[in-house]
Design an enzyme around this catalytic site. Structure first.
Site: not given
Ligand SMILES: *Cc1c(COP(=O)(O)O)cnc(C)c1O
Length: 432
Positions: A106
């Site tokens: 993120k």
């Molecule tokens: C947010 C997140 C996801 C999911 O990602 P999306 O873009 O919402 O599909 C997967 N793994 C981790 C560790 C995350 O923080």
């Protein structure tokens, strides 16, 4: 380039508006009015670019209302880290997306968004106040991304006692333009407080509130970049590339699908998830049935109604989607087994989200000829899920220093009840 609403293609706004608003008034999602296609003669030149240069080239295709030198600054400042591709075998590689400050992918979206917002806020000579509720990881990525960003304040609400120690330390140690509020309630209480604040006219007449939601288009665009980067690294290993993507709200996968539409020659995407498998079900049946989310050990994917699904529908018909995306899911028991198997086979420690991605690749290898190379995205560093991973493996796992350092930082969060007036008074007193 304009951005339109998935609910109404005639509703078009500038990037600035799309970024600052977050969501169109009609409840749709912003999408670029056209997906830029990279001509072949340009494409071959991209393979030698470093991460920042590649990101800059791709960003320019979507963003044309910011001076190029400013856009370059945003990218240089956001990306002091790169996503390396680690080869597990001659068939599979892991694209490590956890080298940012909060050790989760993120960071790629949040850091780009924060700097883009800051640019627009400065240009308009205004101020912005971001208000978010978090159940863990998003709070630290957003808080970190906006740290010391000029003219923007951030207030993060988190549920007291309901997030892990390391998650709390990452959020509650932030200070300066970032503040955290420890709410005596659940995540839903936090979210309700935020929702009430957004519709409170009196509060909004004094403080310009904005959200940093995961559906913001400025978080999606930068996630396209690492698919290109991963592709060019993997290309030395196989003729055809398959991406396996651990998915919850499907922003990450949607970015990959946009890269594909731009001309990135991907053979297949695997939508890898846990028992919240509404998208794999849709791919099988053509019927989308959202559900209440169920808790799992891969909790960042505990989403029963993925908020990027409308974007996927906007990009592809059901038949097209079926031909380019394969669904895959594991329950917790099998996810744990996948963590063990990945370690035994490759000596690589993977987190619960990435483990599902790897297992999806392992199961698919035999369906392809020898020319295929699998790139599995690793969305978080395993040490963020130490309590799950460590007992499974016969190995002493250590926390990287950049995560460990949070454990010694003082807690700066302010405790509040879930009473809305308390939040309102706090914000008015501190920021008006
Ligand atoms: C947010 C997140 C996801 C999911 O990602 P999306 O873009 O919402 O599909 C997967 N793994 C981790 C560790 C995350 O923080």
């Amino acid at each position: 380039m304009f951005y339109y609403s998935t609910k109404n293609s005639n509703y078009k706004v500038s990037l600035e508006k799309a970024v600052l608003k977050g969501m169109p008034d009609d409840g749709g999602l912003f999408m670029p009015e056209k997906i830029p296609i990279i001509p072949d003669e340009e494409f071959v030149k991209l393979k030698d670019l470093n991460y920042k240069d590649l990101s800059f080239y791709l960003a320019k295709l979507f963003i044309d209302d910011i001076p190029e030198n400013e856009l370059r600054k945003i990218i240089d400042d956001a990306y002091y880290f790169e996503p390396p591709l680690i080869y597990l075998s001659d068939k599979i590689g892991v694209l490590e997306l956890f080298h940012g400050p909060t050790l989760a992918f993120k960071d790629f979206g949040a850091r780009f968004m924060s700097r883009l917002m800051s640019f627009f806020v400065k240009k308009n000579n205004t101020k912005l106040h971001i208000l978010i509720a978090t159940s863990g990881d998003t709070g630290s990525a957003i808080g970190n991304a906006f740290q010391n960003v000029e003219n923007i304040n951030v207030t993060i609400l988190y549920p007291s006692g309901k997030i892990s120690e390391i998650q709390e330390k990452q959020i509650a140690s932030l200070e300066g333009n970032i503040e955290s509020l420890e709410i005596d309630g659940t995540f839903d209480d936090c979210q309700n407080l935020v929702k009430r604040a957004f519709i409170d006219k009196e509060l909004n007449s004094v403080i310009k509130l904005s959200s940093a939601n995961s559906i913001n288009i400025s978080r999606l665009i930068p996630q396209i970049f690492y698919y290109f980067y991963g592709y060019f690294q993997a290309k030395f290993r196989g003729e055809k590339i398959v991406f396996s993507v651990p998915s919850g709200n499907f922003g990450n996968l949607t970015a990959g699908l946009i890269a594909f539409k731009m001309g990135l020659p991907v053979e297949l995407f695997i939508a890898a998830t846990n028992i919240n498998h509404v998208v794999p079900d849709y791919l099988k049946t053509g019927v989308f049935i959202p559900m209440k989310s169920i808790s799992t050990i891969s909790n960042a994917m505990d989403v029963g109604n993925p908020n990027n699904f409308d974007r996927m529908l906007n990009l592809f018909s059901y038949d097209e989607m079926k031909s380019i995306i394969k669904g895959f899911w594991l329950n917790d028991e099998l996810t744990k087994q996948a963590i063990i198997d990945t370690f035994n086979k490759y000596k690589y420690v993977i987190d619960p989200h990435g483990a599902i991605g790897i297992k999806a690749c392992e199961d698919s290898i035999s369906n392809f000829d020898n020319n295929v190379f699998f790139v599995s995205l690793e969305t978080a560093h395993y040490s963020k899920f130490m309590d799950i991973v460590s007992p499974l493996l016969d190995k002493n796992l250590t926390m990287p220093d950049r995560l460990k350092k949070y454990l010694n930082l003082p807690k700066k969060s302010i405790k509040l009840s879930k009473d809305y007036d308390e939040l309102k008074n706090h914000l008015l007193k501190k920021y008006s």
